[in-house]
Motif scaffolding. Structure first.
Motif, PDB file in Angstrom:
ATOM      1  N   PRO A  19       0.769  -1.145   0.208  1.00  0.00           N
ATOM      2  CA  PRO A  19      -0.004  -0.087  -0.129  1.00  0.00           C
ATOM      3  C   PRO A  19       0.886   1.274  -0.082  1.00  0.00           C
ATOM      4  O   PRO A  19       0.375   2.146  -0.658  1.00  0.00           O
ATOM      5  CB  PRO A  19      -0.760  -0.143   1.426  1.00  0.00           C
ATOM      6  CG  PRO A  19      -0.784  -1.498   1.639  1.00  0.00           C
ATOM      7  CD  PRO A  19       0.423  -2.099   1.186  1.00  0.00           C
ATOM      8  N   VAL A  20       1.931   1.297   0.919  1.00  0.00           N
ATOM      9  CA  VAL A  20       2.827   2.319   0.798  1.00  0.00           C
ATOM     10  C   VAL A  20       3.486   2.626  -0.592  1.00  0.00           C
ATOM     11  O   VAL A  20       3.350   3.752  -1.298  1.00  0.00           O
ATOM     12  CB  VAL A  20       3.914   2.124   1.752  1.00  0.00           C
ATOM     13  CG1 VAL A  20       4.964   3.406   1.755  1.00  0.00           C
ATOM     14  CG2 VAL A  20       3.193   2.261   3.224  1.00  0.00           C
ATOM     15  N   LEU A  21       3.953   1.818  -1.038  1.00  0.00           N
ATOM     16  CA  LEU A  21       4.713   1.520  -2.218  1.00  0.00           C
ATOM     17  C   LEU A  21       3.728   2.172  -3.399  1.00  0.00           C
ATOM     18  O   LEU A  21       3.956   3.146  -4.419  1.00  0.00           O
ATOM     19  CB  LEU A  21       5.084   0.267  -2.801  1.00  0.00           C
ATOM     20  CG  LEU A  21       6.361  -0.372  -2.031  1.00  0.00           C
ATOM     21  CD1 LEU A  21       6.381  -1.892  -2.357  1.00  0.00           C
ATOM     22  CD2 LEU A  21       7.597   0.242  -2.627  1.00  0.00           C
ATOM     23  N   LEU A  22       2.495   1.763  -3.373  1.00  0.00           N
ATOM     24  CA  LEU A  22       1.408   2.118  -4.153  1.00  0.00           C
ATOM     25  C   LEU A  22       1.348   3.744  -4.118  1.00  0.00           C
ATOM     26  O   LEU A  22       0.893   4.470  -5.111  1.00  0.00           O
ATOM     27  CB  LEU A  22       0.216   1.470  -4.072  1.00  0.00           C
ATOM     28  CG  LEU A  22      -1.142   1.579  -5.228  1.00  0.00           C
ATOM     29  CD1 LEU A  22      -0.431   1.395  -6.510  1.00  0.00           C
ATOM     30  CD2 LEU A  22      -2.066   0.652  -4.747  1.00  0.00           C
ATOM     31  N   VAL A  23       0.982   4.156  -2.927  1.00  0.00           N
ATOM     32  CA  VAL A  23       0.811   5.797  -2.904  1.00  0.00           C
ATOM     33  C   VAL A  23       1.869   6.486  -3.213  1.00  0.00           C
ATOM     34  O   VAL A  23       1.868   7.613  -3.811  1.00  0.00           O
ATOM     35  CB  VAL A  23       0.529   5.897  -0.984  1.00  0.00           C
ATOM     36  CG1 VAL A  23       0.327   7.424  -0.781  1.00  0.00           C
ATOM     37  CG2 VAL A  23      -1.048   5.409  -0.708  1.00  0.00           C
ATOM     38  N   LEU A  24       3.318   6.116  -2.914  1.00  0.00           N
ATOM     39  CA  LEU A  24       4.382   6.652  -3.380  1.00  0.00           C
ATOM     40  C   LEU A  24       4.449   6.617  -4.754  1.00  0.00           C
ATOM     41  O   LEU A  24       4.860   7.824  -5.303  1.00  0.00           O
ATOM     42  CB  LEU A  24       5.726   6.235  -2.750  1.00  0.00           C
ATOM     43  CG  LEU A  24       5.491   6.081  -1.335  1.00  0.00           C
ATOM     44  CD1 LEU A  24       6.960   5.435  -0.618  1.00  0.00           C
ATOM     45  CD2 LEU A  24       5.625   7.811  -0.809  1.00  0.00           C
ATOM     46  N   PHE A  25       3.923   5.631  -5.315  1.00  0.00           N
ATOM     47  CA  PHE A  25       4.311   5.501  -7.107  1.00  0.00           C
ATOM     48  C   PHE A  25       3.090   6.570  -7.556  1.00  0.00           C
ATOM     49  O   PHE A  25       3.575   7.256  -8.395  1.00  0.00           O
ATOM     50  CB  PHE A  25       3.518   4.039  -7.457  1.00  0.00           C
ATOM     51  CG  PHE A  25       3.673   3.990  -8.999  1.00  0.00           C
ATOM     52  CD1 PHE A  25       4.855   3.600  -9.415  1.00  0.00           C
ATOM     53  CD2 PHE A  25       2.581   4.342  -9.537  1.00  0.00           C
ATOM     54  CE1 PHE A  25       4.845   3.499 -10.769  1.00  0.00           C
ATOM     55  CE2 PHE A  25       2.530   3.932 -11.021  1.00  0.00           C
ATOM     56  CZ  PHE A  25       3.824   3.451 -11.575  1.00  0.00           C
TER      57      PHE A  25
END
Length: 183
Positions: A19-25
């Motif tokens: 989820p964090v990776l997706l938000v940062l992406f």
């Protein structure tokens, strides 16, 4: 044992951190239009591999070591990513694939000839490069190639499970400032 830990921790990190990776992406899409940065680096046994990070500089920035880049190239979101070290999260993929370790010498660029030569003399290429290590937690970067190679060699000589976890914990707790950038 360390490779097994690398595999388990990188897999868990990618799954739990998705989820964090997706938000940062997504934020990165708005920031630079191209949130993922890929760059060929020098790996174990001097083999090339493609390092993956979140982009912290504008897309038109010349591909050089961070200490040679200008701070003007770093975006506002990029400053946040660097300060929090979140730009390093995609490298968990490199660790999962076995190209990197969580702990090891930071992989250099092929055009960093002085660093490559110093590391070769100190036997640093015998191990997988890492996301963090002794040099990073002591704020020694690639602008001092001989010193960096010496510290990398010291880390390799003294590597054990205790130090593996020590360097990870020091990095997570904010020790070290990451790659320096020219002002």
């Amino acid at each position: 044992m360390i490779r097994l830990l690398d595999f388990i921790f990188s897999l868990l990190g990618l799954l739990v951190g998705f989820p964090v990776l997706l938000v940062l992406f997504v934020i990165g899409l708005f920031d630079t239009g191209s949130p993922v940065f890929r760059q060929e680096r020098v790996g174990r046994n001097k083999r090339a591999f493609t390092l993956v990070k979140f982009r912290t500089m504008s897309k038109d920035t010349v591909s050089v070591a961070s200490h040679l880049a200008s701070t003007a190239s770093i975006t506002r979101f990029g400053h946040f990513l660097r300060r929090t070290k979140l730009d390093e999260l995609p490298q968990l993929w490199n660790v999962l694939k076995g190209e990197m370790s969580l702990v090891g010498p930071r992989p250099g660029l092929f055009n960093q000839e002085e660093l490559t030569q110093a590391r070769e003399q100190h036997g640093v290429f015998k191990v997988r490069p890492g996301i963090t290590g002794l040099a990073q937690v002591n704020e020694i970067d690639m602008s001092t190639p001989e010193k960096l190679a010496q510290v990398d060699a010291e880390m390799i000589r003294t590597m054990n499970l205790k130090n593996y976890f020590k360097y990870i914990l020091m990095t997570v707790s904010g020790k070290g400032s990451g790659d320096r950038v020219r002002k």
